[in-house]
Design an enzyme around this catalytic site. Structure first.
Site, PDB file in Angstrom:
ATOM      1  N   ASN A 164      -6.577 -25.903  19.191  1.00  0.00           N
ATOM      2  CA  ASN A 164      -5.711 -24.948  18.759  1.00  0.00           C
ATOM      3  C   ASN A 164      -5.113 -25.027  17.482  1.00  0.00           C
ATOM      4  O   ASN A 164      -4.079 -25.745  17.538  1.00  0.00           O
ATOM      5  CB  ASN A 164      -4.582 -24.669  19.902  1.00  0.00           C
TER       6      ASN A 164
ATOM      7  N   ARG B 115      -9.636 -22.255  20.623  1.00  0.00           N
ATOM      8  CA  ARG B 115      -8.998 -21.207  20.793  1.00  0.00           C
ATOM      9  C   ARG B 115      -8.928 -20.185  19.688  1.00  0.00           C
ATOM     10  O   ARG B 115      -8.603 -20.604  18.442  1.00  0.00           O
ATOM     11  CB  ARG B 115      -7.493 -21.541  21.020  1.00  0.00           C
TER      12      ARG B 115
ATOM     13  N   HIS C 274      -4.195 -13.116  25.100  1.00  0.00           N
ATOM     14  CA  HIS C 274      -3.612 -13.909  26.249  1.00  0.00           C
ATOM     15  C   HIS C 274      -4.812 -14.003  27.211  1.00  0.00           C
ATOM     16  O   HIS C 274      -4.666 -14.288  28.447  1.00  0.00           O
ATOM     17  CB  HIS C 274      -2.354 -13.534  26.942  1.00  0.00           C
TER      18      HIS C 274
ATOM     19  N   ARG D 268       9.380 -10.856  19.145  1.00  0.00           N
ATOM     20  CA  ARG D 268       8.738  -9.606  18.706  1.00  0.00           C
ATOM     21  C   ARG D 268       9.412  -8.430  19.589  1.00  0.00           C
ATOM     22  O   ARG D 268       9.764  -8.548  20.890  1.00  0.00           O
ATOM     23  CB  ARG D 268       7.365  -9.716  19.174  1.00  0.00           C
TER      24      ARG D 268
ATOM     25  N   GLY E  65       6.026 -19.845  30.294  1.00  0.00           N
ATOM     26  CA  GLY E  65       7.256 -20.601  30.333  1.00  0.00           C
ATOM     27  C   GLY E  65       8.436 -19.605  31.157  1.00  0.00           C
ATOM     28  O   GLY E  65       9.265 -20.302  31.836  1.00  0.00           O
ATOM     29  N   VAL E  66       8.768 -18.497  30.629  1.00  0.00           N
ATOM     30  CA  VAL E  66       9.858 -17.832  31.397  1.00  0.00           C
ATOM     31  C   VAL E  66       9.173 -17.481  32.892  1.00  0.00           C
ATOM     32  O   VAL E  66       9.835 -17.448  33.833  1.00  0.00           O
ATOM     33  CB  VAL E  66      10.015 -16.478  30.677  1.00  0.00           C
TER      34      VAL E  66
ATOM     35  N   GLU F  80       7.251 -18.947  34.962  1.00  0.00           N
ATOM     36  CA  GLU F  80       6.876 -20.196  35.853  1.00  0.00           C
ATOM     37  C   GLU F  80       8.483 -20.471  36.187  1.00  0.00           C
ATOM     38  O   GLU F  80       8.648 -21.236  37.123  1.00  0.00           O
ATOM     39  CB  GLU F  80       6.112 -21.206  35.049  1.00  0.00           C
TER      40      GLU F  80
ATOM     41  N   GLU G 147      -4.427 -22.716  29.824  1.00  0.00           N
ATOM     42  CA  GLU G 147      -5.258 -22.351  29.051  1.00  0.00           C
ATOM     43  C   GLU G 147      -6.256 -23.366  28.607  1.00  0.00           C
ATOM     44  O   GLU G 147      -7.499 -23.010  28.226  1.00  0.00           O
ATOM     45  CB  GLU G 147      -4.548 -21.603  27.844  1.00  0.00           C
TER      46      GLU G 147
HETATM   47  P1  ADP Z   1       4.578 -19.946  24.159  1.00  0.00           P
HETATM   48  O1  ADP Z   1       4.226 -18.362  24.144  1.00  0.00           O
HETATM   49  O2  ADP Z   1       4.947 -20.508  23.046  1.00  0.00           O
HETATM   50  O3  ADP Z   1       3.389 -20.753  24.880  1.00  0.00           O
HETATM   51  P2  ADP Z   1       5.587 -20.774  26.770  1.00  0.00           P
HETATM   52  O4  ADP Z   1       5.034 -20.164  27.664  1.00  0.00           O
HETATM   53  O5  ADP Z   1       5.954 -22.170  26.678  1.00  0.00           O
HETATM   54  O6  ADP Z   1       5.578 -20.418  25.163  1.00  0.00           O
HETATM   55  O7  ADP Z   1       7.276 -20.282  26.907  1.00  0.00           O
HETATM   56  C1  ADP Z   1       8.427 -20.676  26.098  1.00  0.00           C
HETATM   57  C2  ADP Z   1       9.666 -19.992  26.807  1.00  0.00           C
HETATM   58  O8  ADP Z   1       9.790 -20.264  27.856  1.00  0.00           O
HETATM   59  C3  ADP Z   1      10.821 -20.571  26.076  1.00  0.00           C
HETATM   60  O9  ADP Z   1      11.077 -19.849  24.730  1.00  0.00           O
HETATM   61  C4  ADP Z   1      11.835 -20.088  27.080  1.00  0.00           C
HETATM   62  O10 ADP Z   1      12.436 -18.829  26.685  1.00  0.00           O
HETATM   63  C5  ADP Z   1      11.137 -20.078  28.246  1.00  0.00           C
HETATM   64  N1  ADP Z   1      11.536 -21.260  29.207  1.00  0.00           N
HETATM   65  C6  ADP Z   1      11.092 -22.462  29.241  1.00  0.00           C
HETATM   66  N2  ADP Z   1      11.532 -23.185  30.206  1.00  0.00           N
HETATM   67  C7  ADP Z   1      12.502 -22.226  30.815  1.00  0.00           C
HETATM   68  C8  ADP Z   1      13.429 -22.425  31.883  1.00  0.00           C
HETATM   69  N3  ADP Z   1      13.482 -23.706  32.650  1.00  0.00           N
HETATM   70  N4  ADP Z   1      14.222 -21.145  32.372  1.00  0.00           N
HETATM   71  C9  ADP Z   1      14.112 -20.294  31.698  1.00  0.00           C
HETATM   72  N5  ADP Z   1      13.146 -20.008  30.610  1.00  0.00           N
HETATM   73  C10 ADP Z   1      12.609 -21.210  30.346  1.00  0.00           C
END
Ligand code: ADP
Length: 400
Positions: A8, A90, A179, A240, A329-330, A332, A387
């Site tokens: 990537n 990617r 995505h 964004r 991230g959010v 999960e 991914e």
């Molecule tokens: P990217 O889009 O860069 O791949 P991710 O899918 O890894 O990002 O998501 C990153 C975001 O996930 C972080 O900026 C944060 O807002 C959120 N995040 C990560 N861990 C947690 C957590 N334990 N609780 C809440 N939000 C989280």
């Protein structure tokens, strides 16, 4: 034990992972940042706990691959024994040309480069990565896996903007969606989890990361998604805006003295959670809201309100929805965000079980778990995305 090397590449970064196909495990991964700057940082680690970390000057992506290959020699695993069957790249924008993972030859590389006007930040960087990787792994097939490909099944009504048709055609303006690799992986897994054939499953995937998008999937095919011609559209994201009245740009240009570049930076880098509440990290924004900061509370409400609206829209467009998944991230990690996004949808057949959602139910905080109540007509799950594994599997399918 065959493996795929997944790349990537960003304009000043290189992220990689060596994926074992049979188990889906990551055998090694790494990240090189600030390529081209005086001090670049480089990290490599393997599944056995071996690690290398260095701050050094890395001039370009070719040098970055040199560093990576040295780490595989020094720290392992040995690439000579890895039975690599190909390299997966990617690629962000595949336009309306690439509807699937594609073996890269000179012509395909040129076509990816020619799509740069549609993804000026991403495609040129992806091509730089492809060039360097093809030099580093000259004897392996290289495969481009496009973020947009999964969405080429969108019907015209979903991908068409109500813009003068000749302008849209001349400038290739339409919804492409992004995505796709994640939405494809998660929707396929979701169908397995709810025990229905993929071809008979209708689902909604909410990929909530730093960038966020939603996708409606009918029988394994993407039929609607929230990002647009670019990844700016749709949901509120880390930095964004997501959807915004296009006339806001005209207003700011006419009355606020904003240039095109100013607007680009404002909409893509200074907005979303960061612009509204001072941080693009959901954890920070929740902490601020908890401490009583009004702007953070409003930002969270705006974020989840927009998700709820998209879920309602997709349910209407799918007609029948079997399952819904949160990922990234959010999605999960933030139980509050999941609960708030789906609050009040009980009469739509979506009932969240508070304990399961919080990770205190019978499945505990298992990464992959059902969070809806037994009586919920629509099954709601947390499904971790992967991914890199999806890219590796698509590479394997193409080179087979
Ligand atoms: P990217 O889009 O860069 O791949 P991710 O899918 O890894 O990002 O998501 C990153 C975001 O996930 C972080 O900026 C944060 O807002 C959120 N995040 C990560 N861990 C947690 C957590 N334990 N609780 C809440 N939000 C989280």
């Amino acid at each position: 034990m065959s493996t795929v090397f997944v790349v990537n590449a960003g304009s000043s970064s290189l992220k990689y992972q060596l994926v074992e196909l049979a188990s889906g495990a990551s055998l090694a991964s790494g990240l090189i940042e600030r390529i081209g700057q005086v001090r670049s940082s480089a990290k490599h680690k393997n599944a056995a706990g071996g690690e290398a970390q260095e701050e050094l000057h890395i001039q370009d992506h070719a040098q970055a691959f040199g560093w990576v290959l040295r780490q595989f020699d020094a720290v392992g695993p040995s690439l000579d024994d890895a039975d690599m069957i190909g390299v997966g790249h990617r690629v962000v924008q595949g336009g309306s040309r690439f509807d699937r993972a594609t073996i890269i030859d000179g012509r395909v590389q040129d076509q990816i480069e020619a799509l740069s006007p549609l993804a000026p930040l991403h495609n040129p960087a992806n091509v730089v990565g492809i060039r360097a990787a093809r030099a580093a792994f000259a004897n392996l097939p290289h495969v481009a896996v496009f973020d947009t490909a999964f969405h080429l099944t969108l019907p015209p009504a979903a991908y068409t903007y109500a813009l003068d048709r000749s302008v849209a055609e001349e400038h290739r303006v339409r919804k492409y969606g992004f995505h796709g690799t994640s939405h494809q992986f998660v929707s396929r897994r979701l169908a397995e989890l709810v025990g229905k054939p993929l071809g008979e499953t209708n689902s909604i995937v909410l990929h909530l990361g730093n960038g966020s998008s939603a996708c409606a999937v009918r029988g394994g095919e993407s039929v609607e998604t929230s990002m647009g011609m670019t990844p700016l559209a749709g949901l509120v994201m880390g930095t964004r805006t997501g959807d915004i009245d296009a006339s806001v740009l005209l207003h700011l240009a006419r009355n606020g003295g904003y240039s095109i570049d100013d607007l680009d930076t404002l909409l893509n880098k200074r907005s979303g959670l960061l612009g509204m509440a001072g941080s693009n990290d959901m954890r920070d924004v929740r902490a601020s809201a908890g401490a009583g900061v009004e702007a953070a509370r409003v930002a969270l409400e705006t974020y989840t309100y927009r998700i709820r609206g998209v879920v309602g829209q997709y349910m209407a467009q799918l007609g029948r929805t079997d399952a819904l998944a949160f990922t990234a991230g959010v999605g999960e990690n933030s139980a509050e965000t999941r609960a708030e996004s789906l609050a009040g949808l009980e009469s739509f057949g979506i009932v969240i079980d508070a304990d399961r959602n919080a990770g205190t139910g019978p499945d505990g905080d298992a990464k992959e778990r059902r969070i809806s109540a037994d009586e919920s007509a629509i099954a709601v799950w947390v499904v971790p995305t992967n991914e890199e594994l999806e890219i590796a599997q698509q590479v394997a399918a193409v080179v087979a």
